[in-house]
Write a protein that holds these residues in place. Structure first.
Motif, mmCIF file in Angstrom:
data_model
loop_
_atom_site.group_PDB
_atom_site.id
_atom_site.type_symbol
_atom_site.label_atom_id
_atom_site.label_comp_id
_atom_site.label_asym_id
_atom_site.label_seq_id
_atom_site.Cartn_x
_atom_site.Cartn_y
_atom_site.Cartn_z
ATOM 1 N N UNK A 85 5.199 6.830 19.908
ATOM 2 C CA UNK A 85 5.877 8.102 20.106
ATOM 3 C C UNK A 85 5.515 9.076 18.984
ATOM 4 N N UNK A 86 5.368 10.311 19.334
ATOM 5 C CA UNK A 86 5.064 11.350 18.352
ATOM 6 C C UNK A 86 6.365 12.050 17.971
ATOM 7 N N UNK A 87 7.167 11.343 17.165
ATOM 8 C CA UNK A 87 8.467 11.851 16.745
ATOM 9 C C UNK A 87 8.620 11.671 15.241
ATOM 10 N N UNK A 88 9.430 12.529 14.650
ATOM 11 C CA UNK A 88 9.674 12.410 13.207
ATOM 12 C C UNK A 88 10.437 11.129 12.899
ATOM 13 N N UNK A 89 11.500 10.878 13.641
ATOM 14 C CA UNK A 89 12.257 9.639 13.483
ATOM 15 C C UNK A 89 12.403 8.993 14.850
ATOM 16 N N UNK A 90 12.281 7.693 14.870
ATOM 17 C CA UNK A 90 12.451 6.935 16.112
ATOM 18 C C UNK A 90 13.881 6.406 16.131
ATOM 19 N N UNK A 91 14.566 6.508 17.270
ATOM 20 C CA UNK A 91 15.969 6.055 17.335
ATOM 21 C C UNK A 91 16.119 4.563 17.028
ATOM 22 N N UNK A 92 17.234 4.210 16.431
ATOM 23 C CA UNK A 92 17.564 2.802 16.207
ATOM 24 C C UNK A 92 17.949 2.210 17.548
ATOM 25 N N UNK A 93 17.404 1.052 17.854
ATOM 26 C CA UNK A 93 17.598 0.431 19.161
ATOM 27 C C UNK A 93 18.778 -0.522 19.127
ATOM 28 N N UNK A 94 19.591 -0.462 20.166
ATOM 29 C CA UNK A 94 20.717 -1.368 20.330
ATOM 30 C C UNK A 94 20.687 -1.868 21.769
ATOM 31 N N UNK A 95 20.464 -3.170 21.952
ATOM 32 C CA UNK A 95 20.314 -3.756 23.276
ATOM 33 C C UNK A 95 21.656 -4.279 23.773
ATOM 34 N N UNK A 96 21.929 -4.016 25.057
ATOM 35 C CA UNK A 96 23.160 -4.465 25.707
ATOM 36 C C UNK A 96 22.803 -5.132 27.028
ATOM 37 N N UNK A 97 23.516 -6.227 27.328
ATOM 38 C CA UNK A 97 23.348 -6.849 28.642
ATOM 39 C C UNK A 97 24.081 -6.009 29.672
ATOM 40 N N UNK A 98 23.404 -5.675 30.749
ATOM 41 C CA UNK A 98 23.965 -4.828 31.803
ATOM 42 C C UNK A 98 24.371 -5.716 32.979
ATOM 43 N N UNK A 99 25.647 -5.890 33.165
ATOM 44 C CA UNK A 99 26.132 -6.772 34.231
ATOM 45 C C UNK A 99 26.415 -6.031 35.530
ATOM 46 N N UNK A 100 26.038 -4.775 35.644
ATOM 47 C CA UNK A 100 26.346 -4.021 36.853
ATOM 48 C C UNK A 100 25.597 -4.535 38.072
ATOM 49 N N UNK A 101 24.367 -5.011 37.904
ATOM 50 C CA UNK A 101 23.628 -5.520 39.063
ATOM 51 C C UNK A 101 24.249 -6.811 39.583
ATOM 52 N N UNK A 102 24.695 -7.674 38.668
ATOM 53 C CA UNK A 102 25.351 -8.917 39.081
ATOM 54 C C UNK A 102 26.667 -8.603 39.773
#
Length: 127
Positions: A85-102
Protein backbone atom coordinates in the motif's frame (compact mmCIF):
# COMPACT_ATOMS: atom_id res chain seq x y z
CA UNK A 1 -21.08 16.43 -5.84
CA UNK A 2 -19.97 14.08 -3.02
CA UNK A 3 -17.54 11.30 -3.65
CA UNK A 4 -19.05 7.92 -4.31
CA UNK A 5 -16.74 6.06 -1.92
CA UNK A 6 -14.95 7.33 1.14
CA UNK A 7 -11.19 6.87 1.38
CA UNK A 8 -11.63 4.48 4.31
CA UNK A 9 -13.80 2.23 2.11
CA UNK A 10 -11.19 2.16 -0.65
CA UNK A 11 -8.42 1.38 1.85
CA UNK A 12 -10.54 -1.37 3.41
CA UNK A 13 -11.12 -2.92 -0.01
CA UNK A 14 -7.39 -2.85 -0.81
CA UNK A 15 -6.50 -4.36 2.57
CA UNK A 16 -9.05 -7.13 2.05
CA UNK A 17 -7.63 -8.03 -1.37
CA UNK A 18 -3.99 -7.99 -0.26
CA UNK A 19 -4.63 -9.85 3.01
CA UNK A 20 -6.49 -12.64 1.23
CA UNK A 21 -3.38 -13.37 -0.82
CA UNK A 22 -0.90 -12.82 2.01
CA UNK A 23 -2.63 -15.12 4.47
CA UNK A 24 -2.81 -17.86 1.87
CA UNK A 25 0.82 -17.52 0.75
CA UNK A 26 2.77 -16.26 3.76
CA UNK A 27 1.19 -17.72 6.90
CA UNK A 28 2.56 -21.21 7.44
CA UNK A 29 0.92 -21.95 10.79
CA UNK A 30 -1.07 -25.21 10.65
CA UNK A 31 -3.65 -23.77 13.06
CA UNK A 32 -4.78 -21.36 10.36
CA UNK A 33 -7.08 -23.20 7.99
CA UNK A 34 -8.70 -22.01 4.79
CA UNK A 35 -9.52 -18.46 5.88
CA UNK A 36 -12.07 -16.25 4.11
CA UNK A 37 -11.98 -12.55 4.75
CA UNK A 38 -15.62 -11.47 4.92
CA UNK A 39 -15.08 -7.77 5.43
CA UNK A 40 -12.65 -5.12 6.60
CA UNK A 41 -13.63 -1.90 8.34
CA UNK A 42 -11.09 0.89 8.71
CA UNK A 43 -11.42 3.73 11.18
CA UNK A 44 -11.77 7.22 9.76
CA UNK A 45 -8.27 8.20 10.88
CA UNK A 46 -6.79 5.09 9.19
CA UNK A 47 -5.24 3.94 12.48
CA UNK A 48 -7.13 0.68 13.00
CA UNK A 49 -8.65 -2.00 10.80
CA UNK A 50 -11.03 -4.72 11.94
CA UNK A 51 -10.78 -7.82 9.76
CA UNK A 52 -13.69 -10.27 9.97
CA UNK A 53 -12.84 -13.85 8.99
CA UNK A 54 -14.46 -17.25 8.67
CA UNK A 55 -12.87 -20.65 8.19
CA UNK A 56 -14.00 -22.83 5.30
CA UNK A 57 -15.25 -26.17 6.59
CA UNK A 58 -14.40 -25.28 10.17
CA UNK A 59 -16.39 -24.81 13.32
CA UNK A 60 -16.50 -21.79 15.61
CA UNK A 61 -13.61 -23.00 17.79
CA UNK A 62 -11.36 -23.40 14.76
CA UNK A 63 -12.35 -19.93 13.57
CA UNK A 64 -11.54 -18.35 16.91
CA UNK A 65 -8.18 -20.16 17.00
CA UNK A 66 -7.38 -18.89 13.51
CA UNK A 67 -8.29 -15.35 14.56
CA UNK A 68 -5.98 -15.59 17.59
CA UNK A 69 -3.09 -16.84 15.44
CA UNK A 70 -3.67 -14.09 12.89
CA UNK A 71 -3.77 -11.48 15.67
CA UNK A 72 -0.35 -12.70 16.81
CA UNK A 73 0.90 -12.46 13.20
CA UNK A 74 -0.73 -9.08 12.62
CA UNK A 75 2.57 -7.19 12.88
CA UNK A 76 4.10 -9.37 10.18
CA UNK A 77 1.03 -8.97 7.96
CA UNK A 78 1.05 -5.23 8.57
CA UNK A 79 4.68 -4.99 7.43
CA UNK A 80 3.80 -6.89 4.25
CA UNK A 81 0.84 -4.55 3.70
CA UNK A 82 3.11 -1.53 4.10
CA UNK A 83 5.14 -2.75 1.13
CA UNK A 84 2.01 -3.06 -1.03
CA UNK A 85 0.00 0.00 0.00
CA UNK A 86 1.16 3.52 -0.76
CA UNK A 87 0.19 5.04 2.58
CA UNK A 88 2.02 7.01 5.23
CA UNK A 89 0.80 4.72 8.00
CA UNK A 90 -0.76 1.30 7.63
CA UNK A 91 -3.67 0.53 10.00
CA UNK A 92 -3.12 -1.83 12.92
CA UNK A 93 -4.89 -5.08 12.14
CA UNK A 94 -7.33 -6.73 14.52
CA UNK A 95 -8.83 -10.06 13.42
CA UNK A 96 -12.28 -11.20 14.56
CA UNK A 97 -14.13 -14.44 13.91
CA UNK A 98 -17.34 -13.64 12.03
CA UNK A 99 -20.11 -16.01 13.05
CA UNK A 100 -22.81 -14.40 10.90
CA UNK A 101 -22.51 -16.97 8.09
CA UNK A 102 -22.88 -19.86 10.54
CA UNK A 103 -25.82 -18.16 12.22
CA UNK A 104 -27.37 -17.48 8.81
CA UNK A 105 -27.17 -21.16 7.92
CA UNK A 106 -28.81 -22.09 11.22
CA UNK A 107 -31.65 -19.63 10.63
CA UNK A 108 -32.10 -20.84 7.07
CA UNK A 109 -32.35 -24.40 8.33
CA UNK A 110 -34.97 -23.37 10.91
CA UNK A 111 -37.00 -21.58 8.23
CA UNK A 112 -36.84 -24.62 5.92
CA UNK A 113 -38.06 -26.89 8.73
CA UNK A 114 -40.92 -24.50 9.58
CA UNK A 115 -42.00 -24.30 5.93
CA UNK A 116 -41.88 -28.10 5.63
CA UNK A 117 -43.95 -28.46 8.82
CA UNK A 118 -46.53 -25.96 7.50
CA UNK A 119 -46.80 -27.84 4.20
CA UNK A 120 -47.25 -31.15 6.04
CA UNK A 121 -49.89 -29.63 8.29
CA UNK A 122 -51.80 -28.07 5.38
CA UNK A 123 -51.73 -31.33 3.40
CA UNK A 124 -53.09 -33.22 6.45
CA UNK A 125 -55.95 -30.70 6.78
CA UNK A 126 -56.80 -31.01 3.06
CA UNK A 127 -57.24 -34.76 3.36
Amino acid sequence: MPREFARADRVADAIQRYLANMIQQEIRDPRVGMVNINSVTVSRDMAFAKVYITVVGGDEDEGRTSAEVLNKASGFLRSLLAKELDMRTVPKLNFHYDHTSVRGQELSSLIDRAVAADKAKSSDEDE
